[in-house]
Motif scaffolding. Structure first.
Motif, short mmCIF file in Angstrom:
data_model
loop_
_atom_site.label_atom_id
_atom_site.label_comp_id
_atom_site.label_asym_id
_atom_site.label_seq_id
_atom_site.Cartn_x
_atom_site.Cartn_y
_atom_site.Cartn_z
N LEU A 52 -19.98 -5.73 -32.59
CA LEU A 52 -19.75 -4.36 -32.13
C LEU A 52 -20.97 -3.80 -31.40
O LEU A 52 -20.85 -3.12 -30.38
CB LEU A 52 -19.44 -3.47 -33.32
CG LEU A 52 -17.98 -3.23 -33.67
CD1 LEU A 52 -17.88 -2.28 -34.83
CD2 LEU A 52 -17.22 -2.65 -32.49
N GLN A 55 -21.00 -5.08 -28.03
CA GLN A 55 -20.00 -4.42 -27.19
C GLN A 55 -20.51 -3.05 -26.74
O GLN A 55 -20.36 -2.65 -25.60
CB GLN A 55 -18.69 -4.24 -27.97
CG GLN A 55 -17.93 -5.53 -28.18
CD GLN A 55 -16.69 -5.31 -29.02
OE1 GLN A 55 -15.90 -4.42 -28.72
NE2 GLN A 55 -16.52 -6.12 -30.05
N TYR A 56 -21.15 -2.36 -27.70
CA TYR A 56 -21.67 -1.03 -27.38
C TYR A 56 -22.74 -1.13 -26.29
O TYR A 56 -22.71 -0.41 -25.29
CB TYR A 56 -22.25 -0.39 -28.65
CG TYR A 56 -23.00 0.88 -28.38
CD1 TYR A 56 -22.32 2.08 -28.15
CD2 TYR A 56 -24.39 0.89 -28.32
CE1 TYR A 56 -23.01 3.24 -27.87
CE2 TYR A 56 -25.09 2.05 -28.05
CZ TYR A 56 -24.40 3.22 -27.82
OH TYR A 56 -25.08 4.37 -27.54
N ASN A 67 -14.08 -0.72 -20.91
CA ASN A 67 -13.96 -1.54 -22.12
C ASN A 67 -14.00 -0.71 -23.40
O ASN A 67 -13.98 -1.27 -24.49
CB ASN A 67 -15.07 -2.59 -22.16
CG ASN A 67 -14.78 -3.74 -21.20
OD1 ASN A 67 -13.63 -4.21 -21.15
ND2 ASN A 67 -15.77 -4.15 -20.45
N CYS A 68 -14.05 0.62 -23.25
CA CYS A 68 -14.12 1.49 -24.45
C CYS A 68 -12.96 1.29 -25.42
O CYS A 68 -13.18 1.27 -26.64
CB CYS A 68 -14.22 2.96 -24.02
SG CYS A 68 -15.91 3.41 -23.61
N LEU A 71 -13.64 -1.47 -27.77
CA LEU A 71 -14.66 -1.08 -28.77
C LEU A 71 -14.02 -0.22 -29.86
O LEU A 71 -14.27 -0.44 -31.06
CB LEU A 71 -15.78 -0.31 -28.07
CG LEU A 71 -16.89 0.21 -28.97
CD1 LEU A 71 -17.72 -0.93 -29.54
CD2 LEU A 71 -17.82 1.18 -28.20
N ALA A 124 -20.91 5.59 -30.20
CA ALA A 124 -19.77 5.14 -29.39
C ALA A 124 -18.92 6.32 -28.94
O ALA A 124 -18.38 6.34 -27.83
CB ALA A 124 -18.92 4.16 -30.20
N CYS A 128 -18.21 6.84 -25.08
CA CYS A 128 -16.84 6.62 -24.58
C CYS A 128 -15.96 7.86 -24.66
O CYS A 128 -14.75 7.78 -24.38
CB CYS A 128 -16.17 5.49 -25.34
SG CYS A 128 -16.96 3.91 -25.13
#
Lengths: 227, 414
Positions: A52, A55-56, A67-68, A71, A124, A128
């Motif tokens: 994760l 990804q963040y 890509n949010c 996530l 996040a 996002c």
């Protein structure tokens, strides 16, 4: 005067004790299996967390906002697993006969994971623009928290109601030996239980459904459940 | 509280398991479990007393089963004691008496079963005295199997296999199974001379022993149990026969079931207290050490099992139900989100193993009981067996709980 065969009573006693000891032995073997299971889960969760984090950073540094949703989905799946593990860990710890120390170490590990996820979720959300609210729930399993059961019930209900739009993090104050939890509790002066920390705002004592709803709904733009 | 309840469960399971293991050891110690057929050479006079109170529906069939006994009629004395019936019982008996004039009828105002039996005992001419409840039916060969046991001079009483009449509903089917298991246990208890009760339906007594012990206690709720305890006190032998059969009517509904059990358990409790000097007294052998205390211990086990089971299984659900008020009783949200997340490690293996061992022993005992009583385990289906294994103990425990307040009344009504 009638005769009594004492040997018979003794054999019955020994056999009964044997059955009980056998049961206890199997219980202990299974307890070590439980420790192993939770350890494996903890390892999995660490990997998931690192994934994760990547990804963040990927989204943050390479501006990959499209890509949010990926996530968000991963975050929710991980938190669901984390909550399942917390419930299991609490129950296993209550049942534990010889592995109490192991379970308590694992619980500390779990608290750290929770706090990591909490911070990541907040970051996040900013990155996002997720429409979600986070609640830190400080509780105690001691008798000094008669309302903790009710508070947990309300939070479970709200989680069911809002699904992945609400992230609950339950923190057992009895593990305040874990420095990160201690830090958090001192920062927010958490002394009574239950206490809720909803996006930085503190609610001491039993917070009713409407109170929590009012607070979390500030963080949603258009949620049916808020009307 | 959770720890106290766990401790109570452990103690209850340990004691129950201990008793079961003990009786199984006794069972496997015996080489000849089935009693060998003994031939009855001389046929003594047998007095059969049938105390009746408002039994117009069953008395004719009961009497007919006695008349059908494979035993010379001139050696049979049938004494019907009408204990103040207000229905047509007396007329039914008189109708039977017209065809069989050797049937004796004693009628008096309602004085209770014990007193009625004593009236019959007073006029009985037989060497052996048999009590037969008016809701029971005896197999024609019963006496031929029961009497030979009296060749042993220490034998004061021999018991038939008391089976339940053809069961009609689930409750009666469970009782059918219970009676068979009881026979199995009584047979084992008989090896150690520990039989605690010679029940009403067709237990055969040596009459001179009954007279020597001053007959039945008249104000006792369970006069049959009291008489058995007295026989045990005087070290007489009681034998469980495995061939003679008698069929009795069992309660058809829960109300009469609990009423019957309350009477039995109350009788058991107070009679055990009455003979408390025998309790844990090695002078009375296994009966004093094991069997008599069990009359009270079984009640304590029953009560604790029900209370702890109810407490541990219902408490979380009651809490959740009460908590629903906090969320305006919105159950639907919870229902929509139900998900199953079972892991085998979540089971409590220590308890599970002990439970599985107890369950296996129960199955073994059940099979042995059916086998030894010559019954087919699937004769009435298998559903009642499952209910018997998992819920019947609970019903017995509830009977004890219902009785509990009465145990502390100052004035005890028999």
């Amino acid at each position: 005067m009638r005769n009594i065969k004492k040997k018979r009573y003794l054999i019955a006693f020994i056999l009964t004790v044997f059955i009980f000891v056998f049961g206890i032995m199997v219980g202990l073997v299974m307890e070590s299996q439980r420790v192993q299971f939770v350890q494996d889960k903890a390892y999995e969760q660490k990997l998931d967390y690192r994934s994760l984090q990547f990804q963040y950073q990927f989204i943050d540094q390479l501006s990959q906002e499209n890509n949010c949703p990926v996530l968000a989905n991963a975050l929710n799946v991980n938190l669901e697993t984390l909550e399942d593990t917390r419930i299991r860990l609490t129950n296993y710890n209550l049942d534990a006969k010889i592995s109490k120390d192991d379970f308590e170490m694992l619980y500390r590990d779990y608290i750290l994971s929770q706090l990591n996820y909490w911070l990541l979720a907040k970051k996040a959300r900013e990155l996002c623009n997720f429409e979600l609210a986070t609640i830190l729930y400080f509780f105690s399993t001691d008798k000094d928290c008669p309302d903790c059961g009710e508070q947990a019930f309300i939070l479970t209900y709200l989680k069911n109601l809002f699904g992945d739009k609400l992230l609950n993090f339950a923190l057992n104050s009895q593990f305040r030996d874990e420095k990160s939890l201690e830090l958090l509790m001192e920062t927010y002066s958490i002394n009574v239980f239950p206490t809720l920390l909803i996006e930085g705002r503190k609610f001491e004592g039993l917070a009713e459904k409407q109170t929590i709803l009012r607070e979390i709904c500030k963080h949603y733009k258009d949620m049916e459940e808020c009307y | 509280m959770i720890y106290i309840s766990e401790l109570i469960i452990l103690i209850v399971v340990f004691i129950s398991l201990y008793f079961v293991v003990f009786w199984l050891i006794v069972f496997f110690e015996q080489e000849n479990f089935s009693s060998r057929r003994k031939i009855l050479r001389r046929k003594p006079i047998v007095s059969i007393a049938i105390p009746v109170y408002n039994e117009e529906d069953t008395i004719t069939s009961t009497l007919q089963s006695v008349l059908n006994l494979n035993y010379p009629q001139k050696k049979l004395e049938i004494i019907v004691v009408n204990d103040g019936s207000t229905d047509k019982t007396e007329q039914r008996v008189l109708d039977m008496k017209k065809k069989n004039n050797f049937i004796k009828l004693i009628s008096h105002k309602n004085i209770g079963k014990g007193a009625s039996l004593n009236r019959a005992l007073k006029v009985a001419k037989g060497k052996f005295f048999v009590c037969l409840d008016a809701d029971s039916y005896v197999h024609k060969d019963a006496l031929l199997h029961l009497l030979p046991h009296f060749k042993d001079r220490k034998v004061a009483c021999s018991l038939p296999l008391m089976k339940s009449k053809k069961p009609l509903n689930l409750l009666q089917k469970m009782q059918f199974t219970e009676y068979l298991v009881n026979i199995f246990y009584k047979k084992i208890m008989g090896f150690l001379h520990c039989i605690p009760v010679a029940p009403g339906p067709f237990s055969v007594f040596r009459k001179n022993v009954l007279i020597k012990l001053d007959g039945y206690e008249e104000d006792n709720l369970t006069e049959d149990l009291e008489m058995t305890l007295r026989l045990q006190k005087h070290n007489y032998k009681i034998i469980q026969d495995m061939k003679a059969e008698v069929y009795t009517t069992t309660p058809l509904n829960l109300k009469s079931f609990f009423k019957q059990r309350k009477r039995w358990y109350k009788g058991g409790f107070f009679n055990a207290l009455k003979y408390k000097k025998m309790m844990f007294n090695p002078k009375y052998g296994d009966f004093g050490i094991m069997q008599l205390p069990l009359l009270i211990i079984s009640g304590m086990i029953g009560i604790s099992t029900v209370l702890v089971t109810l407490y541990t299984s219902l408490k979380p659900h009651v809490k959740n139900l009460l908590n629903l008020r906090l969320v305006d009783f919105d159950i639907w949200t919870f229902i929509q989100n139900i998900r199953f997340n079972f892991n085998i490690l979540d089971l409590n293996f220590a308890n599970l193993i002990v439970f599985l061992i107890m369950f296996s022993i129960s199955i073994l005992i059940l099979n042995l009981s059916y086998k030894l009583t010559r019954e087919n385990i699937s004769k009435y289906g298998r559903t009642h067996i499952i209910f018997f294994l998992f819920f019947y103990f609970f019903m017995l425990g509830i009977s004890w709980i219902l009785l509990f307040p009465e145990l502390f009344q100052k004035k005890q009504e028999w």
